[in-house]
Design a protein around this motif. Structure first.
Motif, short mmCIF file in Angstrom:
data_model
loop_
_atom_site.label_atom_id
_atom_site.label_comp_id
_atom_site.label_asym_id
_atom_site.label_seq_id
_atom_site.Cartn_x
_atom_site.Cartn_y
_atom_site.Cartn_z
N PRO A 14 19.27 -49.82 21.46
CA PRO A 14 17.96 -49.17 21.52
C PRO A 14 16.93 -49.93 20.69
N THR A 15 15.68 -49.75 21.02
CA THR A 15 14.61 -50.38 20.25
C THR A 15 14.40 -49.62 18.95
N ILE A 16 13.77 -50.26 18.01
CA ILE A 16 13.49 -49.62 16.72
C ILE A 16 12.63 -48.38 16.90
N LEU A 17 11.56 -48.52 17.68
CA LEU A 17 10.62 -47.42 17.82
C LEU A 17 11.19 -46.26 18.64
N SER A 18 12.30 -46.50 19.34
CA SER A 18 12.89 -45.41 20.12
C SER A 18 13.35 -44.28 19.21
N TYR A 19 13.63 -44.59 17.96
CA TYR A 19 14.10 -43.57 17.02
C TYR A 19 12.98 -42.65 16.56
N LEU A 20 11.75 -43.00 16.93
CA LEU A 20 10.64 -42.09 16.63
C LEU A 20 10.61 -40.90 17.58
N ASN A 21 11.42 -40.96 18.62
CA ASN A 21 11.53 -39.83 19.54
C ASN A 21 12.46 -38.76 19.00
N ASP A 22 13.09 -39.04 17.88
CA ASP A 22 14.04 -38.11 17.27
C ASP A 22 13.30 -37.24 16.26
N LEU A 23 13.25 -35.94 16.49
CA LEU A 23 12.48 -35.03 15.64
C LEU A 23 12.87 -35.10 14.16
N PRO A 24 14.17 -35.13 13.82
CA PRO A 24 14.51 -35.24 12.39
C PRO A 24 13.90 -36.47 11.72
N ASN A 25 13.84 -37.59 12.44
CA ASN A 25 13.24 -38.80 11.87
C ASN A 25 11.74 -38.62 11.66
N LEU A 26 11.08 -37.91 12.56
CA LEU A 26 9.65 -37.63 12.40
C LEU A 26 9.41 -36.75 11.18
N LEU A 27 10.31 -35.81 10.95
CA LEU A 27 10.20 -34.96 9.76
C LEU A 27 10.43 -35.79 8.49
N SER A 28 11.37 -36.73 8.56
CA SER A 28 11.62 -37.61 7.41
C SER A 28 10.38 -38.43 7.09
N LEU A 29 9.73 -38.95 8.12
CA LEU A 29 8.53 -39.76 7.92
C LEU A 29 7.36 -38.91 7.45
N SER A 30 7.34 -37.64 7.84
CA SER A 30 6.30 -36.73 7.33
C SER A 30 6.48 -36.53 5.83
N GLY A 31 7.73 -36.44 5.41
CA GLY A 31 8.01 -36.36 3.97
C GLY A 31 7.58 -37.62 3.25
N LEU A 32 7.78 -38.77 3.90
CA LEU A 32 7.34 -40.03 3.31
C LEU A 32 5.83 -40.07 3.18
N ALA A 33 5.12 -39.51 4.16
CA ALA A 33 3.65 -39.44 4.07
C ALA A 33 3.22 -38.61 2.86
N CYS A 34 3.92 -37.50 2.63
CA CYS A 34 3.63 -36.67 1.45
C CYS A 34 3.90 -37.44 0.17
N THR A 35 4.95 -38.24 0.19
CA THR A 35 5.30 -39.05 -0.97
C THR A 35 4.23 -40.09 -1.26
N VAL A 36 3.72 -40.73 -0.21
CA VAL A 36 2.65 -41.72 -0.39
C VAL A 36 1.42 -41.06 -1.02
N LEU A 37 1.11 -39.85 -0.56
CA LEU A 37 -0.02 -39.11 -1.14
C LEU A 37 0.25 -38.78 -2.60
N ALA A 38 1.49 -38.39 -2.91
CA ALA A 38 1.83 -38.07 -4.30
C ALA A 38 1.67 -39.29 -5.19
N ILE A 39 2.09 -40.45 -4.71
CA ILE A 39 1.93 -41.69 -5.47
C ILE A 39 0.46 -42.01 -5.67
N TYR A 40 -0.31 -41.89 -4.59
CA TYR A 40 -1.74 -42.18 -4.65
C TYR A 40 -2.45 -41.28 -5.66
#
Length: 218
Positions: A14-40
């Motif tokens: 599978p392609t790398i970006l195909s894993y963005l179709n997986d909801l748990p991975n999207l939730l993980s990346l949403s957490g990463l977005a919150c982390t980036v904001l916390a760092i900022y």
């Protein structure tokens, strides 16, 4: 006889970006977005906003695991990819972010580099150990799980107003290093995210923390 096409006998990767179709991975990346904001916000000195980012990062971290366990049709490869993504994000959320918080609150004085390194190193060692051995007996963590660091630091920060900036810097330093020691200790702690009741408690805690720090930002 004609030769068979070797690609027909191979499983297409599978392609790398195909894993963005997986909801748990999207939730993980949403957490990463919150982390980036916390760092900022930590770097900017807006610590109330940083606390909100940190607690929501934990909420999304728990959510991705909960959804992954309930979602049907995920393959072993999907689970392995999601697990690896979690580990990478965890080192940022629970290692880098608290270290930057400590450095920022300490006005980036050199002495705080020691504490920041200890916190980050403990997080890296803790995650590597867990990736190698998993849960002790299949039910408990060895050492304090890293998500507890953020939950505790967010709580401790509620008392900032009771101290001078210098005094609270010491409190934050001791708390951060103390948590790092617990992270790599041999204590056994339960997997809190696996209990539905704890998920509700985290939801209430997240909303409460958001309301408290949000009101201070107004």
């Amino acid at each position: 006889m004609p030769k068979k096409n070797s690609t027909t006998r191979e499983t297409l990767q599978p392609t790398i970006l195909s894993y963005l179709n997986d909801l748990p991975n999207l939730l993980s990346l949403s957490g990463l977005a919150c982390t980036v904001l916390a760092i900022y916000f930590s770097i900017k000195g807006l610590y109330g906003a940083a606390m909100i980012g940190m607690v929501w990062a934990v909420a999304f971290d728990w959510a991705d695991g909960l959804v992954a366990r309930k979602l049907k049709g995920r393959t072993a490869t999907d689970a392995k990819f999601g697990g690896q993504l979690d580990v990478v994000i965890d080192i940022v959320s629970y290692g880098v972010t608290p270290a930057i918080l400590l450095l920022s609150y300490g006005k980036f004085e050199p002495i705080y580099l020691i504490g920041a390194f200890v916190m980050l190193a403990a997080a890296a060692v803790r995650l590597s150990y867990f990736s190698t051995y998993g849960l002790a007996g299949g039910t408990k963590y060895t050492g304090l799980a890293l998500d507890n660091n953020s939950l505790i630091l967010v709580f401790v920060f509620l008392f900032e107003g009771f101290f001078t900036h210098g005094a609270f810097s010491v409190v934050l330093y001791i708390t951060g290093v103390g948590l790092a020691v617990l992270n790599i200790s041999e204590i056994k702690t339960p997997k809190l995210s696996g209990n539905p009741r704890n998920v509700y408690l985290l939801g209430a805690y997240t909303l409460g923390i958001t309301a408290i720090y949000g009101s201070k930002l107004l």
